[in-house]
Scaffold this active site. Structure first.
Site, PDB file in Angstrom:
ATOM      1  N   ARG A 252      -4.308  -2.158  10.647  1.00  8.95           N
ATOM      2  CA  ARG A 252      -4.547  -3.734  10.310  1.00  8.95           C
ATOM      3  C   ARG A 252      -4.545  -4.336  11.659  1.00  8.95           C
ATOM      4  O   ARG A 252      -5.718  -4.242  12.503  1.00  8.95           O
ATOM      5  CB  ARG A 252      -3.284  -4.120   9.672  1.00  8.95           C
TER       6      ARG A 252
ATOM      7  N   ASP B  37       0.660   1.780   9.731  1.00 12.01           N
ATOM      8  CA  ASP B  37       0.370   1.102  10.873  1.00 12.01           C
ATOM      9  C   ASP B  37       1.349   1.005  11.814  1.00 12.01           C
ATOM     10  O   ASP B  37       1.058   0.528  13.073  1.00 12.01           O
ATOM     11  CB  ASP B  37       0.040  -0.565  10.592  1.00 12.01           C
TER      12      ASP B  37
ATOM     13  N   THR C 260       5.166   2.038   6.661  1.00 12.57           N
ATOM     14  CA  THR C 260       3.563   1.546   6.878  1.00 12.57           C
ATOM     15  C   THR C 260       3.133   2.540   7.694  1.00 12.57           C
ATOM     16  O   THR C 260       3.597   2.979   8.938  1.00 12.57           O
ATOM     17  CB  THR C 260       3.416   0.231   7.430  1.00 12.57           C
TER      18      THR C 260
ATOM     19  N   GLN D 223      -6.755   8.407   5.506  1.00  8.70           N
ATOM     20  CA  GLN D 223      -5.372   8.322   6.643  1.00  8.70           C
ATOM     21  C   GLN D 223      -4.155   8.133   5.786  1.00  8.70           C
ATOM     22  O   GLN D 223      -2.797   8.117   6.321  1.00  8.70           O
ATOM     23  CB  GLN D 223      -5.329   7.219   7.556  1.00  8.70           C
ATOM     24  N   ARG D 224      -4.364   7.637   4.533  1.00  6.23           N
ATOM     25  CA  ARG D 224      -2.958   7.356   3.724  1.00  6.23           C
ATOM     26  C   ARG D 224      -2.647   8.312   2.871  1.00  6.23           C
ATOM     27  O   ARG D 224      -1.530   8.194   2.021  1.00  6.23           O
ATOM     28  CB  ARG D 224      -3.210   5.870   3.109  1.00  6.23           C
TER      29      ARG D 224
ATOM     30  N   THR E 146       6.401  -7.100   1.618  1.00  2.00           N
ATOM     31  CA  THR E 146       7.330  -6.391   0.542  1.00  2.00           C
ATOM     32  C   THR E 146       8.929  -6.605   1.009  1.00  2.00           C
ATOM     33  O   THR E 146       9.595  -7.103   0.146  1.00  2.00           O
ATOM     34  CB  THR E 146       7.104  -5.019   0.111  1.00  2.00           C
TER      35      THR E 146
ATOM     36  N   GLY F  68       1.999  -7.998  -6.192  1.00  4.54           N
ATOM     37  CA  GLY F  68       3.125  -8.532  -7.135  1.00  4.54           C
ATOM     38  C   GLY F  68       4.104  -8.929  -6.406  1.00  4.54           C
ATOM     39  O   GLY F  68       5.168  -8.434  -5.852  1.00  4.54           O
TER      40      GLY F  68
ATOM     41  N   GLY G  73       0.850  -1.227   0.254  1.00  4.61           N
ATOM     42  CA  GLY G  73       0.041   0.167  -0.015  1.00  4.61           C
ATOM     43  C   GLY G  73       1.029   1.338   0.074  1.00  4.61           C
ATOM     44  O   GLY G  73       1.922   1.207   0.645  1.00  4.61           O
TER      45      GLY G  73
HETATM   46  O1  F6P Z   1      -1.171  -1.500   5.862  1.00  5.73           O
HETATM   47  C1  F6P Z   1      -1.479  -0.010   5.631  1.00  5.73           C
HETATM   48  C2  F6P Z   1      -2.952  -0.225   5.341  1.00  5.73           C
HETATM   49  O2  F6P Z   1      -3.471   1.100   5.049  1.00  5.73           O
HETATM   50  C3  F6P Z   1      -3.938  -0.942   6.482  1.00  5.73           C
HETATM   51  O3  F6P Z   1      -4.151   0.009   7.841  1.00  5.73           O
HETATM   52  C4  F6P Z   1      -5.140  -1.368   5.957  1.00  5.73           C
HETATM   53  O4  F6P Z   1      -5.824  -2.203   6.623  1.00  5.73           O
HETATM   54  C5  F6P Z   1      -4.839  -1.637   4.557  1.00  5.73           C
HETATM   55  O5  F6P Z   1      -3.688  -1.056   4.323  1.00  5.73           O
HETATM   56  C6  F6P Z   1      -5.758  -1.639   3.555  1.00  5.73           C
HETATM   57  O6  F6P Z   1      -5.071  -1.961   2.303  1.00  5.73           O
HETATM   58  P1  F6P Z   1      -5.932  -1.593   0.992  1.00  5.73           P
HETATM   59  O7  F6P Z   1      -5.251  -0.292   0.399  1.00  5.73           O
HETATM   60  O8  F6P Z   1      -5.191  -2.673   0.027  1.00  5.73           O
HETATM   61  O9  F6P Z   1      -7.346  -1.538   1.062  1.00  5.73           O
END
Ligand code: F6P
Length: 361
Positions: free
Chosen positions: A188, A144, A142, A286-287, A122, A80, A15
């Site tokens: 997670r 997390d 991450t 959040q990302r 990864t 991948g 991610g």
């Molecule tokens: O590991 C980062 C994360 O954002 C987790 O907090 C979350 O569970 C997961 O990836 C979500 O993954 P995806 O973007 O594949 O939905």
């Protein structure tokens, strides 16, 4: 034997995460300005090593302006894995071991060493490529913050800011309407984002995977607050929280789909208290977006140190943060162990001391 480096490759997998571009920039500038190496960007996780036409030269000019940018200029892939590479087009699906292809393509591209930025999955692939003799350095990533070998990963601080800002905003509207607000945050299987943002945002209840809870105990706390004249409450739920087998009425909880656990908990609170409950699932917000200053700095330090490890021939290692200093650990020790919240640790004790409940007592 330590390879003579003419060029390095940079890949990121899994991610995306705020600060990825800052690592790439730190590594590119460190490699070019410090060592005169060439740098090849590998697109879409390891796929760019399987299809080398998906690579691009990275120069000081081409990475200008990426430091504050969220996401990754290289693109990424969550699936991948060159050791189990599934061709998705057409049917039936075919799974190949393309690890030797990656190695051959590195030679074709004139890439002597790889810097791989990723989370546990990864970095496990990076470790296995390293075991094939590919000179590799890992960088942990991450939101997390659950990698055991480093005190902090970049991305966590940004996610924490976003989650805390959301809790602050929910606070004011909760207060206006006298509502219970449930907010589900990512993380997670670890409760770091929920725990930290819950403390920073002044939550009343924090539910994390590391501490089993019951809806009855959560509702008890909310009733106590109401009895003291507090008409509203904030409940922060980590997405990985483990639901009790049944709700307070004995009805079994279903196995939640991603993004559903906060809804199930919010609904159960509503059924029990007969109070207005609203639910927010914060999700990928959040990302996304620009990394915080802390994450930009940590990511830059990681990128620069990854290059220095390569320059010293210290391969098969991952950069990490320990007591504020950038160090490194063998990739072998860095993967496979998730760092969870200690239910008896000082952060949880601090939260309890200010009256936050974890739904367990
Ligand atoms: O590991 C980062 C994360 O954002 C987790 O907090 C979350 O569970 C997961 O990836 C979500 O993954 P995806 O973007 O594949 O939905």
């Amino acid at each position: 034997m330590t390879p003579t480096i003419q060029a390095i490759g940079i890949a990121n997998g899994g991610g995306d995460c705020p600060g990825l571009n800052a690592v790439i920039r730190g590594a590119v500038r460190g490699a070019i300005l410090g060592h005169g190496w060439g740098v090849v960007g590998i697109r879409d996780g390891f796929d760019g090593l399987i299809w080398p036409e998906r690579t691009l030269p990275l120069t000081v000019e081409s990475i200008a302006g990426v430091l504050p940018r969220g996401g990754t200029i290289l693109g990424t892939s969550s699936r991948g894995n060159p050791f189990h590479h599934t061709i998705e087009e057409g049917s039936p699906q075919v799974t190949n071991d393309d690890s030797m292809t990656c190695r051959r393509n590195m030679e074709k591209l004139g890439v002597n060493a790889l810097i791989v930025i990723g989370g546990d999955g990864t970095l496990t692939i990076a470790r296995d490529l390293g075991r094939m003799g590919i000179p590799i350095v890992g960088v942990p990533k991450t939101i997390d913050n659950d990698l055991s070998a480093t005190e902090v990963t970049f991305g966590f601080d940004t996610a924490l800011h976003v989650a805390t800002d959301a809790i602050d905003r929910l606070h004011t509207t909760a207060e206006s309407h006298g509502r219970v607000m449930v907010i589900e945050v990512m993380g997670r299987d670890a409760g770091w984002i929920a725990l930290h943002s819950g403390i920073a945002g002044g939550a009343d209840v924090i539910l994390i995977p590391e501490i089993p809870f019951t809806i009855e105990t959560v509702c008890e706390r909310l009733r106590e607050r109401a009895a003291t004249g507090k008409r509203f409450s904030l409940v922060v739920v980590a997405e990985g929280v483990k639901l009790p087998p049944t709700d307070p009425f004995g009805k079994p909880f279903p196995k939640p789909r991603p993004g559903q656990v906060g809804i199930l908990i919010g609904d159960a609170i509503h059924e029990s208290l007969k109070q207005d409950v609203r639910i927010t699932v914060l999700g990928h917000i959040q990302r996304g977006g620009s990394p915080s200053p802390f994450d930009r700095i940590l990511a830059t330090r990681f990128g620069v140190e990854a290059v220095e490890l390569a320059a010293r021939g210290n391969f098969g290692r991952m950069v990490c943060l320990r007591a504020g200093e950038i160090e490194s650990v063998p990739l072998d020790d860095a993967v496979g162990e998730v760092r969870l919240v200690d239910p008896k640790g000082s952060m949880v004790r601090t939260a309890r001391a200010v009256g936050i409940t974890f739904g367990d007592q």
